[in-house]
Design an enzyme around this catalytic site. Structure first.
Site, PDB file in Angstrom:
ATOM      1  N   CYS A   1      55.663 -89.736  -6.310  1.00 26.52           N
ATOM      2  CA  CYS A   1      54.638 -88.907  -6.955  1.00 26.52           C
ATOM      3  C   CYS A   1      55.226 -87.906  -7.943  1.00 26.52           C
ATOM      4  O   CYS A   1      55.080 -88.043  -9.149  1.00 26.52           O
ATOM      5  CB  CYS A   1      53.818 -88.174  -5.888  1.00 26.52           C
TER       6      CYS A   1
ATOM      7  N   LYS B   1      44.791 -85.274  -9.857  1.00 34.13           N
ATOM      8  CA  LYS B   1      45.968 -85.762  -9.142  1.00 34.13           C
ATOM      9  C   LYS B   1      47.239 -85.541  -9.954  1.00 34.13           C
ATOM     10  O   LYS B   1      48.277 -85.117  -9.423  1.00 34.13           O
ATOM     11  CB  LYS B   1      45.797 -87.247  -8.810  1.00 34.13           C
TER      12      LYS B   1
END
Length: 434
Positions: free
Chosen positions: A272, A218
């Site tokens: 993010c 991720k």
């Protein structure tokens, strides 16, 4: 595979990922409880409404709440599967803050029972899933927690895994189902148990690995994007200094079969890409040199835009300025880490009431602008009354503005949405910049 409708699932955190995830699981037929510490969010969801903007989410939530498959509460309840989707911000020193994850684990520990599965979805630094496991082991010594490399890995009472989302705002409901998922377990058995859960509502391929590998996957996905955006943003600064149209240069360079340069902007936003690379830098600051530099380039682009916008504004004392867009990307109402907000706020602090804000996804002036004198107006008013247009977000509604409505305006386009802007439209000595 058909959903096991006997499963009770708790989703902790009803934000931009948690609420869509809870609603999709509920649509599969499972009984879902959404947990959030904001009573207003809980009340909104229980009434079948949503507190965030996402395509088709309102209708989905309304339907699953009406059918009784989704409800919300502020306190955890006994469940079979716990999905944790809470924020993981960075502190002022860029160190990751996993306190929300650990707080969620503490809450889960009060109702945990043998046979349960705990899945962390929050983007986290490597080792967070293991830290969560260790906390649960400390709080619940009566339950056997999974240990990688244990002599009898099947002896654990609880399965613990990590499975990050990889979705695009505006397409979350589609991509939560269709995108592949990377599922990392503390042990292979944990990964398999989480895999069987996700296969009940995910059509994309589900691939298993270790929790540490899944956490790293991720982080590198978002760091890859950040590094490539930094290249585009650096190019835009260099091209501007040389008097070259960066948008044309990138468009022509991308005609090469193995070149795909991204589009520059006023910086990088969102929870993010603007945050997660710091998790890697914090873990290995000596070797994460390119990742750190990309973050600095992208943060520095925001300073560059403020400086150039100020130069344009200072050439016209008394001119009214419209900042077009505040969201961190086009056509959404998500303002987390938004470079557009940062630019507009700094301009509002300097130029006060001369600054007008145009953001079609909000109704009120954001809290950080209160006291600056900046006013929220609609696009038509901005086109009619403002002398300077600063494009900060490429919302579709801004792209639709024809050349005729931009004539006699000073334009600073940080998104390249108006390539046909007449260079002669701005009175000398100002030119339209892009």
């Amino acid at each position: 595979m058909p959903a096991d409708v006997s499963l009770k699932v708790s989703v902790i955190g009803l934000g931009y990922i948690g609420l869509p995830t809870a609603a999709l699981i509920a649509r599969s037929g499972m009984n879902v409880l959404g947990i959030d510490n904001n009573a207003r969010v809980v009340e909104t969801v229980n009434s079948g409404r949503v507190h965030i903007e996402e395509v088709d989410l309102d209708g989905l939530v309304q339907g699953v709440v009406a059918r009784g498959n989704l409800r919300a509460a502020t306190q955890v309840e006994a469940s079979d599967v716990f999905v944790i989707a809470v924020p993981t911000p960075v502190a002022e020193d860029r160190a990751p803050d996993i306190s929300y994850v650990l707080d969620a684990a503490r809450a889960v520990s009060t109702v945990l029972k043998a046979g349960d599965t705990v899945i962390l979805e929050s983007t986290s630094p490597v080792g967070t899933t293991e830290a969560m496991r260790d906390l649960l082991a400390q709080l619940r010594p009566d339950l056997r927690m999974p240990r990688d490399g244990a002599a009898s890995p099947n002896a654990a009472d609880i399965a613990i895994a990590y499975c990050p989302e990889r979705v695009l705002p505006g397409r979350i409901l589609v991509e939560l189902i269709d995108n592949d998922r990377c599922i990392g377990g503390i042990t292979p058995r944990c990964a398999r148990k989480a895999l069987s859960f996700y296969r009940q509502f995910v059509r994309g391929q589900c691939v298993t690995t270790t929790s540490r590998s899944a956490e790293m996957v991720k982080l590198i996905e978002n760091s890859f994007r950040d590094v490539n955006i930094a290249f585009a943003n650096e190019l835009s600064v260099i091209a501007e200094g040389m008097g070259i149209d960066v948008w044309e240069v990138i468009r022509l360079a991308n005609r090469h079969p193995r070149v795909n340069i991204l589009q520059p902007g006023p910086g990088v936003g969102g929870h993010c890409i603007a945050v997660d690379p710091w998790f890697i830098v914090h873990s290995d600051p000596e070797n994460a040199r390119m990742i750190r530099m990309a973050r600095e380039v992208n943060d520095g682009k925001t300073d560059y835009v403020v400086s150039h916008a100020s130069d344009v504004i200072d050439e016209l004392p008394g001119a009214t300025i419209a900042c077009l867009g505040l969201a961190f990307k086009a056509n959404i109402d998500d303002f987390r880490e938004s470079p557009a907000i940062k630019v507009a706020h700094r301009l509002a602090k300097r130029y006060g009431r001369r600054v007008k804000l145009v953001e079609p996804h909000i109704r009120d002036v954001p809290a950080e602008f209160i006291g600056t004198g900046a006013e929220l107006i609609d696009l038509d008013d901005a086109l009619e009354s403002c002398d300077i247009l600063i494009v900060l977000v490429d919302h579709d509604i801004f792209k639709s503005v024809p050349v005729a409505e931009r004539l006699n305006k000073i334009v600073y386009d940080t998104r390249g949405i108006w390539p046909d802007q007449p260079k002669s439209s701005a009175p000398a000595p100002i030119r339209a910049v892009s």
